[in-house]
Write a protein that holds these residues in place. Structure first.
Motif, PDB file in Angstrom:
ATOM      1  N   LEU A 210       0.825  -1.211   0.000  1.00  0.00           N
ATOM      2  CA  LEU A 210       0.000   0.000   0.000  1.00  0.00           C
ATOM      3  C   LEU A 210       0.856   1.256   0.000  1.00  0.00           C
ATOM      4  CD1 LEU A 210      -2.785   1.424   0.293  1.00  0.00           C
ATOM      5  CD2 LEU A 210      -2.486   1.200   2.768  1.00  0.00           C
TER       6      LEU A 210
ATOM      7  N   SER B  50      -3.567  -0.434  -3.585  1.00  0.00           N
ATOM      8  CA  SER B  50      -4.469  -0.613  -2.450  1.00  0.00           C
ATOM      9  C   SER B  50      -5.244  -1.920  -2.500  1.00  0.00           C
ATOM     10  CB  SER B  50      -5.467   0.557  -2.382  1.00  0.00           C
ATOM     11  OG  SER B  50      -6.189   0.678  -3.585  1.00  0.00           O
TER      12      SER B  50
ATOM     13  N   PHE C 161      -4.220  -4.553   0.152  1.00  0.00           N
ATOM     14  CA  PHE C 161      -4.543  -4.135   1.510  1.00  0.00           C
ATOM     15  C   PHE C 161      -6.027  -4.340   1.803  1.00  0.00           C
ATOM     16  CE2 PHE C 161      -5.276  -1.188   5.039  1.00  0.00           C
ATOM     17  CZ  PHE C 161      -4.228  -1.556   5.877  1.00  0.00           C
TER      18      PHE C 161
END
Length: 426
Positions: free
Chosen positions: A180, A186, A189
């Protein structure tokens, strides 16, 4: 670029920072949210009203499968969403098969296709049983991975157990956080927060050279295919960087069987190992999406043009673009991974000369590697996932050639959606 040259309007759904954002052929880009990917996909479909969606990674395919399953008749446009997904991927009965490596390979084994021995793994006990059944070394593969990122070669039972635990369990917090913050990705994550687990399969190791084929198909029938042997790749199990284009009746026959058996539409790719002991083509993987060969031109056509002609109902578009040579070095991958092999195999570097902004973007470090944290990490430890920065002399040579020529060969897109010009939206 190939779809646009054929006459399509191209739109893109991609993460922020994707090089696709600088491509002049893309009419508009939409952000692919890691927090709500199905909502992002739905919004893009409603805004663009595409005739076809072209996924280029397995995550997108999984999201399209999930969106298709989630739609109902409660909203007026949901049948249209289901229809475009089915037009793009094929009959939904094949989704469960194309979405799992092991299931498809077992079906192909029943069709008497050469397939390495394999097994689905759900526990450490399964791993031990597998190791007793099949002589090592072994390949372990995680579902939902691509580009070799979820593939491990193991040589002992202990290595196999450790690899299974790592691949099947949710990503560790420190790894998810690092991706991340450093890679600015992202998606992993969010998967960590959801504690998502992955299915893992084992496969017997077959020594030999890699080969691949990409096909364009419609309702289970092949429209065209491009085959290649892999001369160089991103590491042992990574994506190809240098390819020798070949005609393989065996790969073609397997592709036709897969398309027919799953009633596929759109693009798909098959990976093979040419067994060094007897020359057999062993099918090792299905990629139910576009791979790296969709823009390669042979005999005056490419797969994107063939698929566009089918969806538009017109003749195959003709362009002034030249055919690719017999050996193709993919850009910029070949510059980042073992570029010396390009000269060794007398390969033609596949530079998209008509897109100077894209060339400049791809000659830089990947967007995810430009942050201060990423640069600091590069000083502290080596990470070869994206290769190395292109040789500055070769990069300067390519940049200097941008202004002096506007001819060359084209490069495939990341995730894109397309519609026929002037037909879907005024």
């Amino acid at each position: 670029m190939a779809f646009s040259a054929a006459g399509a309007d191209v739109f893109a759904l991609c993460p922020i920072g994707n090089p696709l954002c600088v491509l002049q052929d893309v009419k508009a880009t939409y952000t692919y949210s890691s927090v709500a990917p199905l909502q992002a996909l739905t919004r893009a479909i409603r805004l663009v009203e595409p005739d076809l969606i072209i996924p280029t990674d397995d995550r997108t395919v999984a999201n399209m499968h999930a969106l298709h399953a989630a739609t109902s008749t409660f909203r007026p446009d949901e049948p249209q969403i289901r229809d475009v997904i089915e037009l793009s991927l094929g009959h939904p009965d094949g989704f469960a098969i194309s979405g799992t490596r092991h299931h498809l390979l077992e079906i192909m084994r029943q069709e008497r296709i050469e397939v390495p021995l394999g097994a689905a793994l759900t526990s450490v006990e399964d791993v031990r049983a597998w190791c007793r059944t099949c002589e090592g070394p072994w390949i372990l593969k995680a579902e939902g991975s691509w580009g070799g990122s979820g593939v491990m070669l193991v040589h002992s039972v202990a290595e196999a157990e450790a690899a299974f635990v790592e691949m099947s369990h949710p990503l560790a917090f420190h790894k998810a956080l690092r991706i991340l913050l450093v890679d600015r990705d992202s998606f992993p994550f969010v998967q960590f927060l959801r504690r998502e687990r992955r299915n893992v399969m084992a496969q017997a190791y077959v020594a030999g050279d890699q080969a691949t084929i990409m096909a364009a198909c419609w309702e289970g029938r092949i429209l065209g295919a491009i085959g290649a042997s892999v001369l160089s790749s991103q590491g042992r199990a990574g994506a190809a960087t240098i390819l020798r284009l070949i005609d393989s009746p065996r790969m073609q026959a397997v592709a036709e069987l897969v398309a027919h058996r799953l009633r596929l539409s759109g693009f798909f790719g098959l990976d093979f190992i040419i067994d060094q002991s007897d020359g057999r083509f062993c099918l090792i993987e299905l990629n139910p999406r576009a791979t790296q060969l969709g823009h390669i031109r042979r005999g005056g056509n490419d797969l994107a043009s063939l698929l566009f002609a089918k969806i538009s109902g017109g003749p195959t578009p003709s362009t002034a673009t030249l055919d690719h040579g017999p050996v193709v070095a993919l850009f910029p991958q070949a510059l980042r991974f073992n570029f010396s092999a390009t000269e060794k195999y007398a390969a033609t570097l596949d530079v998209p000369w008509s897109e100077p902004k894209l060339i400049r973007e791809l000659l830089r470090l990947p967007w995810t590697k430009r942050s201060p944290l990423a640069r600091l990490e590069a000083l502290m430890r080596r990470n070869d996932a994206f290769g190395v920065a292109p040789d500055p002399h070769k990069a300067a040579e390519i940049i200097s050639a941008i202004e002096s020529t506007n001819t060359g060969l084209e490069v495939a897109n990341p995730n894109s959606m397309l519609r026929r010009r002037g037909q879907s939206i005024t």
